[in-house]
Design a protein around this motif. Structure first.
Motif, PDB file in Angstrom:
ATOM      1  N   ALA A 138       0.964  -1.399  -0.386  1.00 41.19           N
ATOM      2  CA  ALA A 138      -0.120  -0.188   0.043  1.00 41.19           C
ATOM      3  C   ALA A 138       0.945   1.436  -0.111  1.00 41.19           C
ATOM      4  CB  ALA A 138      -0.707  -0.050   1.427  1.00 41.19           C
ATOM      5  N   LYS A 139       2.112   1.466   0.679  1.00 36.99           N
ATOM      6  CA  LYS A 139       3.063   2.374   0.760  1.00 36.99           C
ATOM      7  C   LYS A 139       3.624   2.173  -0.014  1.00 36.99           C
ATOM      8  CE  LYS A 139       2.775   2.854   5.862  1.00 36.99           C
ATOM      9  NZ  LYS A 139       2.742   3.705   6.726  1.00 36.99           N
ATOM     10  N   ARG A 140       3.963   1.460  -1.112  1.00 33.49           N
ATOM     11  CA  ARG A 140       4.906   1.135  -2.279  1.00 33.49           C
ATOM     12  C   ARG A 140       5.857   1.150  -2.123  1.00 33.49           C
ATOM     13  NH1 ARG A 140       1.454   2.742  -6.994  1.00 33.49           N
ATOM     14  NH2 ARG A 140      -0.759   4.223  -6.730  1.00 33.49           N
ATOM     15  N   HIS A 141       6.227   0.169  -1.208  1.00 33.98           N
ATOM     16  CA  HIS A 141       7.393  -0.495  -1.041  1.00 33.98           C
ATOM     17  C   HIS A 141       7.741  -1.481  -1.547  1.00 33.98           C
ATOM     18  CE1 HIS A 141       9.151   3.107   1.148  1.00 33.98           C
ATOM     19  NE2 HIS A 141       8.058   3.100   1.788  1.00 33.98           N
ATOM     20  N   ALA A 142       6.617  -2.048  -2.159  1.00 35.71           N
ATOM     21  CA  ALA A 142       6.504  -3.096  -2.250  1.00 35.71           C
ATOM     22  C   ALA A 142       5.551  -3.556  -2.960  1.00 35.71           C
ATOM     23  CB  ALA A 142       6.209  -4.514  -0.524  1.00 35.71           C
ATOM     24  N   TYR A 143       6.101  -4.947  -3.916  1.00 41.72           N
ATOM     25  CA  TYR A 143       4.885  -5.033  -4.894  1.00 41.72           C
ATOM     26  C   TYR A 143       4.756  -6.529  -5.528  1.00 41.72           C
ATOM     27  CZ  TYR A 143       9.431  -6.363  -7.238  1.00 41.72           C
ATOM     28  OH  TYR A 143      10.908  -6.024  -7.424  1.00 41.72           O
ATOM     29  N   PRO A 144       3.608  -7.615  -5.998  1.00 41.61           N
ATOM     30  CA  PRO A 144       3.862  -8.580  -6.177  1.00 41.61           C
ATOM     31  C   PRO A 144       3.928  -8.792  -8.045  1.00 41.61           C
ATOM     32  CG  PRO A 144       1.353  -7.372  -6.250  1.00 41.61           C
ATOM     33  CD  PRO A 144       2.628  -6.293  -5.642  1.00 41.61           C
ATOM     34  N   ASP A 145       4.143 -10.149  -8.012  1.00 39.33           N
ATOM     35  CA  ASP A 145       4.974 -10.167  -9.436  1.00 39.33           C
ATOM     36  C   ASP A 145       3.431 -11.030 -10.142  1.00 39.33           C
ATOM     37  OD1 ASP A 145       4.469 -12.788  -8.874  1.00 39.33           O
ATOM     38  OD2 ASP A 145       6.799 -13.260  -9.637  1.00 39.33           O
ATOM     39  N   GLY A 146       2.442 -10.955 -10.010  1.00 40.26           N
ATOM     40  CA  GLY A 146       1.041 -11.653 -10.373  1.00 40.26           C
ATOM     41  C   GLY A 146       1.419 -12.944 -10.520  1.00 40.26           C
ATOM     42  N   ALA A 147       2.388 -13.894 -10.062  1.00 37.69           N
ATOM     43  CA  ALA A 147       2.277 -15.565  -9.708  1.00 37.69           C
ATOM     44  C   ALA A 147       3.115 -16.012  -8.525  1.00 37.69           C
ATOM     45  CB  ALA A 147       3.455 -15.664 -10.804  1.00 37.69           C
ATOM     46  N   GLY A 148       2.441 -14.736  -7.420  1.00 36.21           N
ATOM     47  CA  GLY A 148       2.683 -15.150  -6.219  1.00 36.21           C
ATOM     48  C   GLY A 148       4.006 -14.942  -4.792  1.00 36.21           C
ATOM     49  N   HIS A 149       4.606 -14.522  -5.882  1.00 42.30           N
ATOM     50  CA  HIS A 149       5.692 -13.199  -5.189  1.00 42.30           C
ATOM     51  C   HIS A 149       5.179 -11.868  -4.893  1.00 42.30           C
ATOM     52  CE1 HIS A 149       8.069 -16.531  -7.921  1.00 42.30           C
ATOM     53  NE2 HIS A 149       8.669 -16.476  -6.672  1.00 42.30           N
ATOM     54  N   SER A 250      10.664  -2.555   8.814  1.00 47.55           N
ATOM     55  CA  SER A 250      10.155  -2.479   9.721  1.00 47.55           C
ATOM     56  C   SER A 250       9.205  -0.414   9.593  1.00 47.55           C
ATOM     57  CB  SER A 250      10.739  -2.532  11.305  1.00 47.55           C
ATOM     58  OG  SER A 250      10.245  -4.088  11.444  1.00 47.55           O
ATOM     59  N   ARG A 251      10.834  -0.436   8.855  1.00 46.66           N
ATOM     60  CA  ARG A 251      10.752   1.719   8.842  1.00 46.66           C
ATOM     61  C   ARG A 251       9.367   1.822   7.795  1.00 46.66           C
ATOM     62  NH1 ARG A 251      16.020   3.980   7.696  1.00 46.66           N
ATOM     63  NH2 ARG A 251      14.619   5.567   7.953  1.00 46.66           N
ATOM     64  N   CYS A 252       9.794   1.495   6.714  1.00 53.34           N
ATOM     65  CA  CYS A 252       8.807   1.524   5.172  1.00 53.34           C
ATOM     66  C   CYS A 252       6.983   1.033   6.167  1.00 53.34           C
ATOM     67  CB  CYS A 252       9.739   1.053   4.178  1.00 53.34           C
ATOM     68  SG  CYS A 252      10.950   1.441   3.528  1.00 53.34           S
ATOM     69  N   ALA A 253       7.251  -0.250   6.683  1.00 57.76           N
ATOM     70  CA  ALA A 253       5.825  -0.175   6.758  1.00 57.76           C
ATOM     71  C   ALA A 253       5.066   0.820   7.556  1.00 57.76           C
ATOM     72  CB  ALA A 253       5.853  -2.181   7.525  1.00 57.76           C
TER      73      ALA A 253
END
Length: 468
Positions: A138-149, A250-253
C-alpha cells in the motif's frame, strides 16, 4: 547499592560506536534476539549468541528489575532448510520442528541459559506477516509479481544499507536470493513466495504461499515489543542481509526512523581461524560435548572467555581449562554455603569491578578476572570475613550465569553420597592423624585418595577435597 542503569555502554553496530544505553522507557526495556532455525541440533557457534545475550538479559534485569525487562527470542519453524530435512528424513515438519525446539531448550538449559520472556514461533504469526506485507504494498515499498511472489522494492528506501554500510550496487552478491526475472531490481528481496503442493503454505491475497526469511522477525518484534524497541541482537553473520532487510521492512511499513535503537552483534566461533558452520562441516554440537562428559557450565565459561564481539576459537582443551577455573572459583565457596543471588533480585553485594566490566560493553573476560580476584581474597581472608565475600562472589557470578550450583555438589557430583561420606571420613581421619603428629598415616590417606582421583587442599579453615 546497584549501579545506575545509565552506566551501561554497548557497541551499537548502527552507529559504529560504543554508546551509553538509554532505553526508550526505563520501565519497559525491550530486547529482541534472532533465535534458532529448528531443523537440527545447535552447534557451539549457535550457542554463543544464546549465552552472550543471556548475560545481557541478566544484566538488564539486575539494573532495571525483572519486571521491567522484556526479552523476545524467536523460533524459525518454516524455512527451506526445514523443508529439505523433512524431505530427506520423511519426518513430519511439525514433529521435526517440535522435537528440535525441545532439544534446543535442553541444550541451552545445560549451558545455564535462561528462557526468554517471549518465544514467538514464525508459524504462529503468519497473519501478522501478511498484514505487514500488505502495508508495504500500500505504501509502494513492495510489489506482487502476479505469480505468487511479493518483493520489497529496495530503491524505494533511499537510506537502505545503513546498518551494513553497503551501497546498493554492492549488495547483489550477498543477497542470498537468486536474481530472478520476477524482480524489478536485482537487490529486491522476497517477502512472500508461492509454496509447492508438498510444502507448507498458507492462503494469502497473492496465492497460497509462505513467508520469506526476513519478514518474520519484523512481524514478531512489532507484535510483541512495538514498532520501535531498544535492543536487537544476533550474530555478526545476520547484519546483512537479514537485519538490513528487517530494518527496511519495519521502517517502511510503520513510517518510523528506526526499528531498534541499539544493534548488538556477537562475533563468530572459529576453528583454526575459520568460521564454524554446518556448511563447512567443521563444527561440533552442544549435545556432542555434553555426551562426552564435558560440563555445561564449563562450556558456558569458555564461551564467555573472549569478548563477545571478537572471534572465539573453542576447543575441548579450552573447555577443560574453563573447568579448572570453575574448580578454583567453587573452591573459594566451600565451607560456607550461602544462598546464591537471583538474577531478578538486584544484589548490593555485586563486586563493583565485575559490574563495571559488564557495563563496559559486556567485557566478560574482565568480569571473569574480577571473579578470580574475589576468590583470591576469600582464600586469604580471616574466617569472619569469608561469608560476606562469598556472598559477593555468588552475586557477581550470577550476572554471568556461573556458580549457581552448591559447591559440594560441584566437587562431589550428584548421586555420589556414599562416596562422599567415605571420603569425608578419610579426611577426618587424616586431620586427626596430623593433629596426633602421625604424619605417616596422614600421607598414606592422602596417597590413597589421590589414587581415587581425589585432591586434598589444606587451608586455614581445614581441609577440603575435590575430584581431579
Amino acid at each position: 547499592m546497584t549501579a545506575s542503569p545509565t552506566t551501561l555502554h554497548l557497541f551499537n553496530t548502527l552507529a559504529r560506536a560504543e554508546q551509553r544505553f538509554e532505553p526508550i522507557d526505563a520501565n519497559r526495556v525491550r530486547m529482541y534476539v534472532c533465535g534458532p532455525t529448528v531443523y537440527d541440533r545447535a552447534h557451539i557457534g549457535n550457542a554463543r549468541p544464546a549465552v552472550v545475550f543471556d548475560v545481557l538479559f541478566r544484566l538488564l534485569r539486575h539494573d532495571y528489575g525483572a519486571r521491567q525487562v522484556i526479552y523476545a527470542r524467536n523460533i524459525t519453524d518454516v524455512d527451506d532448510k526445514i523443508i529439505a530435512r523433512h524431505q530427506e528424513s520423511g519426518e513430519a515438519i511439525e514433529r521435526l520442528t517440535d522435537r528440535t525446539t525441545q532439544a534446543y531448550h535442553a541444550d541451552m538449559g545445560a549451558l545455564g541459559v535462561l528462557p526468554p520472556d517471549i518465544e514467538p514461533r514464525a508459524t504462529g504469526h503468519i497473519a501478522e506477516m501478511i498484514a505487514l506485507i500488505a502495508q508495504l504494498i500500500a505504501k509502494r515499498h513492495a510489489y506482487p509479481d502476479g505469480a505468487g511472489h511479493v518483493l520489497f522494492d529496495v530503491p524505494s528506501m533511499p537510506d537502505y544499507g545503513q546498518l551494513s554500510n553497503r551501497k546498493l550496487d554492492e549488495m547483489v552478491a550477498g543477497a542470498r536470493i537468486e536474481v530472478a526475472n520476477y524482480k524489478k531490481n536485482p537487490q529486491d528481496f522476497v517477502l512472500w513466495k508461492p509454496a509447492a503442493a508438498a510444502e507448507p503454505g498458507w492462503p494469502s491475497p497473492w496465492g497460497r504461499g509462505r513467508p520469506g526469511w526476513h519478514i518474520e522477525c519484523s512481524a514478531m518484534s512489532a507484535k510483541h515489543l512495538g514498532e520501535v524497541f531498544d535492543i536487537h541482537g544476533g550474530g555478526l553473520d545476520l547484519i546483512f542481509p537479514h537485519h538490513e532487510n528487517e530494518i527496511a521492512q519495519s521502517r517502511c511499513a510503520h513510517g518510523t526512523d528506526a526499528m531498534a535503537r541499539y544493534w548488538v552483534h556477537n562475533g563468530y566461533v572459529v576453528v583454526n581461524g575459520e568460521k564454524m558452520s554446518k556448511s563447512l562441516g567443521n563444527f561440533f554440537t552442544v549435545r556432542e560435548l555434553l555426551d562426552e562428559g564435558l560440563n555445561g557450565e564449563a562450556i558456558r565459561l569458555a564461551l564467555l572467555s573472549g569478548h563477545y564481539r571478537a572471534p572465539l576459537d573453542i576447543t575441548r582443551e579450552k573447555i577443560g581449562e574453563a573447568k579448572s577455573q570453575l574448580d578454583r572459583l567453587y573452591g573459594a565457596l566451600r565451607g560456607g554455603e550461602i544462598a546464591g543471588a537471583q538474577p531478578d533480585q538486584p544484589d548490593p553485594q555485586v563486586a563493583p569491578a565485575v559490574l563495571a566490566a559488564l557495563h563496559g560493553d559486556l567485557n566478560t573476560p574482565l568480569a571473569l578476572s574480577g571473579l578470580h580476584d574475589l576468590a583470591g581474597r576469600i582464600n586469604k581472608a580471616p574466617a569472619a570475613d569469608k561469608p560476606a565475600l562469598r556472598g559477593e562472589l555468588r552475586a557477581s557470578a550470577a550476572l554471568l550465569g556461573l556458580l549457581e550450583s552448591p559447591s559440594e555438589a560441584w566437587f562431589q557430583g550428584a548421586g555420589d553420597q556414599d562416596e562422599s561420606s567415605g571420603v569425608d571420613a578419610l579426611v577426618a581421619e587424616r586431620t586427626a592423624a596430623k593433629k596426633a603428629k602421625n604424619f605417616a598415616r596422614s600421607d598414606e590417606i592422602r596417597d590413597q585418595l589421590k589414587a581415587r582421583g581425589i585432591v586434598l587442599e589444606d587451608g586455614p579453615d581445614g581441609t577440603i577435597w575435590r575430584k581431579a
